[in-house]
Design an enzyme around this catalytic site. Sequence first.
Site, PDB file in Angstrom:
ATOM      1  N   LYS A  11       7.471   5.351   6.347  1.00  0.00           N
ATOM      2  CA  LYS A  11       7.358   5.422   4.884  1.00  0.00           C
ATOM      3  C   LYS A  11       8.451   6.344   4.304  1.00  0.00           C
ATOM      4  O   LYS A  11       9.150   7.040   5.060  1.00  0.00           O
ATOM      5  CB  LYS A  11       5.959   5.922   4.522  1.00  0.00           C
ATOM      6  CG  LYS A  11       4.844   4.933   4.891  1.00  0.00           C
ATOM      7  CD  LYS A  11       3.480   5.440   4.408  1.00  0.00           C
ATOM      8  CE  LYS A  11       2.384   4.422   4.663  1.00  0.00           C
ATOM      9  NZ  LYS A  11       1.074   4.862   4.099  1.00  0.00           N
ATOM     10  N   TYR A  51       0.444  -3.821  -0.879  1.00  0.00           N
ATOM     11  CA  TYR A  51      -0.803  -3.043  -0.884  1.00  0.00           C
ATOM     12  C   TYR A  51      -1.850  -3.652  -1.827  1.00  0.00           C
ATOM     13  O   TYR A  51      -2.676  -2.917  -2.381  1.00  0.00           O
ATOM     14  CB  TYR A  51      -0.510  -1.596  -1.266  1.00  0.00           C
ATOM     15  CG  TYR A  51      -0.033  -0.738  -0.108  1.00  0.00           C
ATOM     16  CD1 TYR A  51      -0.819  -0.564   1.035  1.00  0.00           C
ATOM     17  CD2 TYR A  51       1.190  -0.078  -0.157  1.00  0.00           C
ATOM     18  CE1 TYR A  51      -0.399   0.231   2.095  1.00  0.00           C
ATOM     19  CE2 TYR A  51       1.619   0.719   0.903  1.00  0.00           C
ATOM     20  CZ  TYR A  51       0.807   0.867   2.028  1.00  0.00           C
ATOM     21  OH  TYR A  51       1.219   1.659   3.081  1.00  0.00           O
ATOM     22  N   ARG A  87      -1.685   1.046  16.048  1.00  0.00           N
ATOM     23  CA  ARG A  87      -2.639   1.769  15.180  1.00  0.00           C
ATOM     24  C   ARG A  87      -3.081   3.073  15.853  1.00  0.00           C
ATOM     25  O   ARG A  87      -3.177   4.113  15.213  1.00  0.00           O
ATOM     26  CB  ARG A  87      -3.872   0.907  14.873  1.00  0.00           C
ATOM     27  CG  ARG A  87      -3.687  -0.141  13.803  1.00  0.00           C
ATOM     28  CD  ARG A  87      -3.414   0.404  12.420  1.00  0.00           C
ATOM     29  NE  ARG A  87      -4.495   1.119  11.802  1.00  0.00           N
ATOM     30  CZ  ARG A  87      -4.594   1.339  10.483  1.00  0.00           C
ATOM     31  NH1 ARG A  87      -3.655   0.871   9.645  1.00  0.00           N
ATOM     32  NH2 ARG A  87      -5.565   2.029   9.990  1.00  0.00           N
ATOM     33  N   THR A  93      -6.391   7.408   9.209  1.00  0.00           N
ATOM     34  CA  THR A  93      -6.058   7.508   7.794  1.00  0.00           C
ATOM     35  C   THR A  93      -6.386   8.911   7.268  1.00  0.00           C
ATOM     36  O   THR A  93      -5.570   9.534   6.588  1.00  0.00           O
ATOM     37  CB  THR A  93      -6.845   6.449   6.993  1.00  0.00           C
ATOM     38  OG1 THR A  93      -6.613   5.164   7.585  1.00  0.00           O
ATOM     39  CG2 THR A  93      -6.410   6.436   5.540  1.00  0.00           C
ATOM     40  N   ARG A 104       0.805  10.580  12.793  1.00  0.00           N
ATOM     41  CA  ARG A 104       0.313  11.198  11.555  1.00  0.00           C
ATOM     42  C   ARG A 104      -0.207  12.616  11.812  1.00  0.00           C
ATOM     43  O   ARG A 104       0.014  13.522  10.994  1.00  0.00           O
ATOM     44  CB  ARG A 104      -0.783  10.325  10.936  1.00  0.00           C
ATOM     45  CG  ARG A 104      -0.238   9.082  10.250  1.00  0.00           C
ATOM     46  CD  ARG A 104      -1.375   8.191   9.773  1.00  0.00           C
ATOM     47  NE  ARG A 104      -0.893   7.077   8.955  1.00  0.00           N
ATOM     48  CZ  ARG A 104      -1.678   6.088   8.543  1.00  0.00           C
ATOM     49  NH1 ARG A 104      -2.954   6.066   8.882  1.00  0.00           N
ATOM     50  NH2 ARG A 104      -1.175   5.108   7.795  1.00  0.00           N
ATOM     51  N   ASN A 114       1.830  10.008   4.529  1.00  0.00           N
ATOM     52  CA  ASN A 114       1.387  10.087   5.929  1.00  0.00           C
ATOM     53  C   ASN A 114       2.393   9.474   6.908  1.00  0.00           C
ATOM     54  O   ASN A 114       2.024   9.035   7.989  1.00  0.00           O
ATOM     55  CB  ASN A 114       0.010   9.450   6.070  1.00  0.00           C
ATOM     56  CG  ASN A 114      -0.026   8.019   5.544  1.00  0.00           C
ATOM     57  OD1 ASN A 114       1.009   7.467   5.188  1.00  0.00           O
ATOM     58  ND2 ASN A 114      -1.204   7.425   5.511  1.00  0.00           N
ATOM     59  N   HIS A 117       3.114   3.494   8.325  1.00  0.00           N
ATOM     60  CA  HIS A 117       2.140   2.418   8.111  1.00  0.00           C
ATOM     61  C   HIS A 117       2.120   1.554   9.360  1.00  0.00           C
ATOM     62  O   HIS A 117       3.155   1.376  10.011  1.00  0.00           O
ATOM     63  CB  HIS A 117       2.566   1.544   6.919  1.00  0.00           C
ATOM     64  CG  HIS A 117       1.843   0.227   6.879  1.00  0.00           C
ATOM     65  ND1 HIS A 117       0.626   0.082   6.255  1.00  0.00           N
ATOM     66  CD2 HIS A 117       2.134  -0.988   7.417  1.00  0.00           C
ATOM     67  CE1 HIS A 117       0.207  -1.167   6.427  1.00  0.00           C
ATOM     68  NE2 HIS A 117       1.113  -1.836   7.119  1.00  0.00           N
ATOM     69  N   GLU A 128       2.079  -9.194   6.562  1.00  0.00           N
ATOM     70  CA  GLU A 128       3.035  -8.114   6.302  1.00  0.00           C
ATOM     71  C   GLU A 128       4.408  -8.413   6.925  1.00  0.00           C
ATOM     72  O   GLU A 128       5.441  -8.131   6.314  1.00  0.00           O
ATOM     73  CB  GLU A 128       2.468  -6.793   6.839  1.00  0.00           C
ATOM     74  CG  GLU A 128       1.251  -6.344   6.037  1.00  0.00           C
ATOM     75  CD  GLU A 128       0.494  -5.177   6.664  1.00  0.00           C
ATOM     76  OE1 GLU A 128       0.965  -4.637   7.698  1.00  0.00           O
ATOM     77  OE2 GLU A 128      -0.558  -4.809   6.125  1.00  0.00           O
TER      78      GLU A 128
HETATM   79  O1  CDP Z   1      -2.654   3.232   6.112  1.00  0.00           O
HETATM   80  P1  CDP Z   1      -4.062   3.007   6.580  1.00  0.00           P
HETATM   81  O2  CDP Z   1      -4.343   1.571   6.969  1.00  0.00           O
HETATM   82  O3  CDP Z   1      -4.465   3.982   7.643  1.00  0.00           O
HETATM   83  O4  CDP Z   1      -5.031   3.364   5.350  1.00  0.00           O
HETATM   84  P2  CDP Z   1      -5.525   2.475   4.115  1.00  0.00           P
HETATM   85  O5  CDP Z   1      -6.934   2.885   3.821  1.00  0.00           O
HETATM   86  O6  CDP Z   1      -5.261   1.026   4.343  1.00  0.00           O
HETATM   87  O7  CDP Z   1      -4.640   2.991   2.903  1.00  0.00           O
HETATM   88  C1  CDP Z   1      -3.295   2.603   2.760  1.00  0.00           C
HETATM   89  C2  CDP Z   1      -2.495   3.817   2.331  1.00  0.00           C
HETATM   90  O8  CDP Z   1      -2.936   4.239   1.043  1.00  0.00           O
HETATM   91  C3  CDP Z   1      -2.676   5.043   3.225  1.00  0.00           C
HETATM   92  O9  CDP Z   1      -1.848   5.011   4.372  1.00  0.00           O
HETATM   93  C4  CDP Z   1      -2.297   6.176   2.274  1.00  0.00           C
HETATM   94  O10 CDP Z   1      -0.879   6.288   2.158  1.00  0.00           O
HETATM   95  C5  CDP Z   1      -2.864   5.656   0.940  1.00  0.00           C
HETATM   96  N1  CDP Z   1      -4.221   6.157   0.610  1.00  0.00           N
HETATM   97  C6  CDP Z   1      -4.337   7.191  -0.314  1.00  0.00           C
HETATM   98  O11 CDP Z   1      -3.335   7.676  -0.834  1.00  0.00           O
HETATM   99  N2  CDP Z   1      -5.601   7.664  -0.646  1.00  0.00           N
HETATM  100  C7  CDP Z   1      -6.691   7.147  -0.081  1.00  0.00           C
HETATM  101  N3  CDP Z   1      -7.897   7.629  -0.431  1.00  0.00           N
HETATM  102  C8  CDP Z   1      -6.573   6.104   0.838  1.00  0.00           C
HETATM  103  C9  CDP Z   1      -5.315   5.632   1.186  1.00  0.00           C
HETATM  104 MG    MG Z   2      -4.541  -0.218   5.851  1.00  0.00          MG
END
Ligand code: CDP
Ligand code: MG
Length: 145
Positions: A11, A51, A87, A93, A104, A114, A117, A128
């Site tokens: 990112k 997203y 992953r 996350t 991360r 973070n 992705h 994607e």
């Molecule tokens: O990236 P990942 O699949 O682990 O998490 P996600 O729940 O799919 O969320 C996508 C991205 O959104 C995260 O990697 C964060 O950068 C952001 N995010 C955030 O800013 N605040 C949250 N509460 C959840 C996600």
């Molecule tokens: Mg995700």
Amino acid sequence: MISERTLLMVKPDGVRRSLVGLIITRIEQKGLEISNMRMFRMDDAFARIFYAEHNGRDYFAALLSFMTSGPVVALEVESPNAIALVRTAIGATRPEERLPGTIRADFSIQLTENVVHASASPTDAERELALVFGDSRTTLGTVHN
Ligand code: CDP
Ligand code: MG
């Protein structure tokens, strides 16, 4: 075992902090194959589609702003179980759930910024990868160089 493909993306914070080489090294050292790579800067339209499942969440605007703030480096990674392996390698996350040794955990304490992705499922991976490496990229994003 059947090979899988997934998307791993450094990112904008990871690119700004010069972590691209280190992240690629971790993937290579683990024995995963990098089969495609691309550096580009997302525009707002691309980030909204990438997203889309997060549209309407309270963090959506901040996420778009962050993801369009600089170039990203996208990697197509191939191996048996690539989706789950990558992953696991990136970590959870939620900052407090990230295990030491994951990307991360080792490089971020933040929820939004973070560093990386990775696709979460086979459906997400195909979608994607098509967005980033398919024909649609020329209309949805800006080539960085
Ligand atoms: O990236 P990942 O699949 O682990 O998490 P996600 O729940 O799919 O969320 C996508 C991205 O959104 C995260 O990697 C964060 O950068 C952001 N995010 C955030 O800013 N605040 C949250 N509460 C959840 C996600
Ligand atoms: Mg995700």
